[in-house]
Design an enzyme around this catalytic site. Structure first.
Site, PDB file in Angstrom:
ATOM      1  N   ASP A 190       0.855  -1.196   0.000  1.00  0.00           N
ATOM      2  CA  ASP A 190       0.000   0.000   0.000  1.00  0.00           C
ATOM      3  C   ASP A 190       0.887   1.242   0.000  1.00  0.00           C
ATOM      4  O   ASP A 190       1.549   1.542   0.992  1.00  0.00           O
ATOM      5  CB  ASP A 190      -0.888   0.001   1.253  1.00  0.00           C
ATOM      6  CG  ASP A 190      -1.858   1.177   1.251  1.00  0.00           C
ATOM      7  OD1 ASP A 190      -2.987   1.008   0.756  1.00  0.00           O
ATOM      8  OD2 ASP A 190      -1.475   2.269   1.729  1.00  0.00           O
ATOM      9  N   TYR A 248       3.492   9.788  -0.780  1.00  0.00           N
ATOM     10  CA  TYR A 248       4.573   9.213   0.046  1.00  0.00           C
ATOM     11  C   TYR A 248       5.929   9.370  -0.637  1.00  0.00           C
ATOM     12  O   TYR A 248       6.961   9.136  -0.008  1.00  0.00           O
ATOM     13  CB  TYR A 248       4.335   7.720   0.327  1.00  0.00           C
ATOM     14  CG  TYR A 248       3.041   7.359   1.024  1.00  0.00           C
ATOM     15  CD1 TYR A 248       2.226   8.325   1.599  1.00  0.00           C
ATOM     16  CD2 TYR A 248       2.629   6.031   1.113  1.00  0.00           C
ATOM     17  CE1 TYR A 248       1.031   7.975   2.223  1.00  0.00           C
ATOM     18  CE2 TYR A 248       1.441   5.680   1.733  1.00  0.00           C
ATOM     19  CZ  TYR A 248       0.643   6.665   2.275  1.00  0.00           C
ATOM     20  OH  TYR A 248      -0.535   6.300   2.883  1.00  0.00           O
ATOM     21  N   LYS A 264      -2.534   5.929  -4.526  1.00  0.00           N
ATOM     22  CA  LYS A 264      -3.630   6.866  -4.221  1.00  0.00           C
ATOM     23  C   LYS A 264      -3.439   8.208  -4.927  1.00  0.00           C
ATOM     24  O   LYS A 264      -2.310   8.680  -5.094  1.00  0.00           O
ATOM     25  CB  LYS A 264      -3.704   7.112  -2.698  1.00  0.00           C
ATOM     26  CG  LYS A 264      -3.636   5.833  -1.867  1.00  0.00           C
ATOM     27  CD  LYS A 264      -3.842   6.039  -0.387  1.00  0.00           C
ATOM     28  CE  LYS A 264      -3.510   4.775   0.393  1.00  0.00           C
ATOM     29  NZ  LYS A 264      -2.103   4.634   0.778  1.00  0.00           N
ATOM     30  N   HIS A 295      -7.437   9.716  -2.096  1.00  0.00           N
ATOM     31  CA  HIS A 295      -6.751   9.656  -0.803  1.00  0.00           C
ATOM     32  C   HIS A 295      -7.569  10.295   0.343  1.00  0.00           C
ATOM     33  O   HIS A 295      -7.643   9.756   1.433  1.00  0.00           O
ATOM     34  CB  HIS A 295      -5.383  10.335  -0.930  1.00  0.00           C
ATOM     35  CG  HIS A 295      -4.359   9.833   0.032  1.00  0.00           C
ATOM     36  ND1 HIS A 295      -3.021   9.753  -0.284  1.00  0.00           N
ATOM     37  CD2 HIS A 295      -4.454   9.405   1.308  1.00  0.00           C
ATOM     38  CE1 HIS A 295      -2.352   9.287   0.767  1.00  0.00           C
ATOM     39  NE2 HIS A 295      -3.197   9.070   1.743  1.00  0.00           N
TER      40      HIS A 295
HETATM   41  N1  NAP Z   1      -5.093   6.594   3.561  1.00  0.00           N
HETATM   42  C1  NAP Z   1      -4.452   7.327   4.440  1.00  0.00           C
HETATM   43  O1  NAP Z   1      -4.762   8.504   4.657  1.00  0.00           O
HETATM   44  C2  NAP Z   1      -3.344   6.721   5.222  1.00  0.00           C
HETATM   45  C3  NAP Z   1      -2.794   7.401   6.309  1.00  0.00           C
HETATM   46  C4  NAP Z   1      -1.769   6.795   7.022  1.00  0.00           C
HETATM   47  C5  NAP Z   1      -1.326   5.515   6.651  1.00  0.00           C
HETATM   48  N2  NAP Z   1      -1.875   4.866   5.570  1.00  0.00           N
HETATM   49  C6  NAP Z   1      -1.427   3.514   5.150  1.00  0.00           C
HETATM   50  O2  NAP Z   1      -1.569   2.612   6.249  1.00  0.00           O
HETATM   51  C7  NAP Z   1      -0.293   1.996   6.507  1.00  0.00           C
HETATM   52  C8  NAP Z   1      -0.153   1.658   7.978  1.00  0.00           C
HETATM   53  O3  NAP Z   1      -0.351   2.788   8.802  1.00  0.00           O
HETATM   54  P1  NAP Z   1       0.821   3.663   9.460  1.00  0.00           P
HETATM   55  O4  NAP Z   1       2.093   3.368   8.774  1.00  0.00           O
HETATM   56  O5  NAP Z   1       0.385   5.061   9.464  1.00  0.00           O
HETATM   57  O6  NAP Z   1       0.874   3.218  10.962  1.00  0.00           O
HETATM   58  P2  NAP Z   1       0.963   1.823  11.767  1.00  0.00           P
HETATM   59  O7  NAP Z   1       1.167   0.691  10.831  1.00  0.00           O
HETATM   60  O8  NAP Z   1      -0.195   1.812  12.695  1.00  0.00           O
HETATM   61  O9  NAP Z   1       2.223   2.051  12.684  1.00  0.00           O
HETATM   62  C9  NAP Z   1       3.525   2.129  12.194  1.00  0.00           C
HETATM   63  C10 NAP Z   1       4.411   2.347  13.420  1.00  0.00           C
HETATM   64  O10 NAP Z   1       4.369   1.184  14.239  1.00  0.00           O
HETATM   65  C11 NAP Z   1       5.704   0.699  14.436  1.00  0.00           C
HETATM   66  N3  NAP Z   1       5.648  -0.780  14.413  1.00  0.00           N
HETATM   67  C12 NAP Z   1       5.377  -1.546  13.349  1.00  0.00           C
HETATM   68  N4  NAP Z   1       5.401  -2.854  13.692  1.00  0.00           N
HETATM   69  C13 NAP Z   1       5.703  -2.904  15.005  1.00  0.00           C
HETATM   70  C14 NAP Z   1       5.889  -3.961  15.919  1.00  0.00           C
HETATM   71  N5  NAP Z   1       5.747  -5.227  15.537  1.00  0.00           N
HETATM   72  N6  NAP Z   1       6.193  -3.648  17.205  1.00  0.00           N
HETATM   73  C15 NAP Z   1       6.327  -2.358  17.590  1.00  0.00           C
HETATM   74  N7  NAP Z   1       6.160  -1.316  16.771  1.00  0.00           N
HETATM   75  C16 NAP Z   1       5.858  -1.578  15.479  1.00  0.00           C
HETATM   76  C17 NAP Z   1       6.513   1.249  13.289  1.00  0.00           C
HETATM   77  O11 NAP Z   1       7.853   1.443  13.690  1.00  0.00           O
HETATM   78  P3  NAP Z   1       9.110   0.883  12.806  1.00  0.00           P
HETATM   79  O12 NAP Z   1       8.894   1.293  11.400  1.00  0.00           O
HETATM   80  O13 NAP Z   1      10.271   1.546  13.450  1.00  0.00           O
HETATM   81  O14 NAP Z   1       9.101  -0.601  12.994  1.00  0.00           O
HETATM   82  C18 NAP Z   1       5.838   2.605  13.046  1.00  0.00           C
HETATM   83  O15 NAP Z   1       6.334   3.553  13.940  1.00  0.00           O
HETATM   84  C19 NAP Z   1       0.688   3.089   6.018  1.00  0.00           C
HETATM   85  O16 NAP Z   1       2.005   2.651   5.919  1.00  0.00           O
HETATM   86  C20 NAP Z   1       0.043   3.491   4.734  1.00  0.00           C
HETATM   87  O17 NAP Z   1       0.272   2.534   3.733  1.00  0.00           O
HETATM   88  C21 NAP Z   1      -2.870   5.477   4.854  1.00  0.00           C
END
Ligand code: NAP
Length: 276
Positions: A45, A50, A75, A108
């Protein structure tokens, strides 16, 4: 390990667990996505905003994995909403990714103040007809935004990608989507590390009961609710940890205890008022 597929309302399938690349450094994206593909992820994704589509595309090309075994989402950024600009934005994303189509293209954010999401959606319908994206969907749409698409256009979005984690469970929006055949995708599934989700007693207790990590418990919670989820990590060990979630199942009581953590705690922007 076998990742379940979810069938979308257009009969295409999507792997329920994927890999998100928000805030993955463009210079490191190829390496990190290569690690994810090696660990077994087949659903990536990304988004134009990004600035790492190029690295995603390079990792895919280098992997040698057949294209039809991969699921790639990107997106449309807010500034490109409209008719011609939407068409040009997908063309740019495909060129940057080095792909001839994506599997899922999303608006998005609705940016209701611009009042261009209906026109953008109609362009997504055309782009799907031209084979440039298999499925089309939206992100950060609230019920009134979805209702406008349902009333004014011919295609029901395949997914709505929204902020969703145990502290912000979005039950009503999920139920509305499900009632209309719109699958829910969770962004920020781990709460983006912005509050201590992993320290919650309900998460800790389930983790000890199953010999799992708190992150694995939260990912299971999403999966068992039928939500499509793609946690992000830049760390090789966590990339492997987050996909290793098919060897245990949360009990109904554990699910209910994690459900009870919902307190409407949004960690990102509110789609009704976001102006970026
Ligand atoms: N549509 C939208 O508006 C929107 C907005 C935000 C995100 N997204 C999508 O959703 C995806 C996921 O959301 P997100 O990246 O915002 O947040 P998330 O997946 O909820 O959290 C990522 C955070 O969690 C940490 N983490 C990951 N695995 C872990 C584990 N096993 N133990 C401890 N900490 C852990 C990561 O640190 P490290 O990297 O240091 O491991 C990072 O700081 C994004 O990457 C993106 O593709 C979409």
């Amino acid at each position: 390990m076998s990742i379940p597929d979810i069938t979308l309302n257009d009969d295409h399938t999507i792997p329920q667990l994927g890999f998100g690349v928000f805030k993955v450094d463009p210079g490191e994206t190829e390496r990190i996505v290569s690690d994810a593909l090696e660990a077994g992820y087949r659903h990536i994704d990304t988004a134009a905003v990004y600035r790492n589509e190029e690295g995603v595309g390079r990792a895919i090309a280098a992997s040698g994995i057949p294209r039809d075994e991969l699921f790639v989402t990107t997106k449309l950024w807010n500034s490109e909403q409209g008719t011609d600009s939407t068409r040009a934005a997908l063309a740019t994303s495909l060129e940057t990714l080095g792909l001839d189509h994506v599997d899922l293209y999303l608006i998005h954010w609705p940016r209701p103040d611009l009042d261009r999401y209906v026109a953008s959606w109609q362009t997504l319908e055309e782009l799907r007809g031209e084979g440039l994206t298999r499925s089309i969907g939206v992100s950060n749409f609230h019920r009134p935004h979805l209702e406008r698409l349902l009333a004014e256009t011919d295609t029901v979005p395949a997914v709505n990608q929204i902020e969703l984690h145990p502290a912000f469970a979005q039950r009503e929006l999920r139920a509305f989507g499900e009632g209309h055949g719109i699958r829910t995708e969770a962004w920020g599934p781990l709460g983006q590390g912005k509050y201590d989700l992993f320290g919650e007693q309900a998460v800790q207790a389930a983790a000890s009961a199953h010999g799992a990590t708190p992150a694995q418990v939260v990912i299971r919670w999403h999966l068992q609710h039928g939500i499509i989820v793609f946690p992000k990590s830049s760390t090789r060990e966590r990339i492997a940890e987050n996909i290793d979630v098919f060897g245990f199942e949360l009990t109904a009581d554990e699910m209910a205890a994690i459900d009870a953590l919902d307190r409407g705690l949004r960690v990102g922007a509110d789609p009704d008022t976001a102006t970026f």
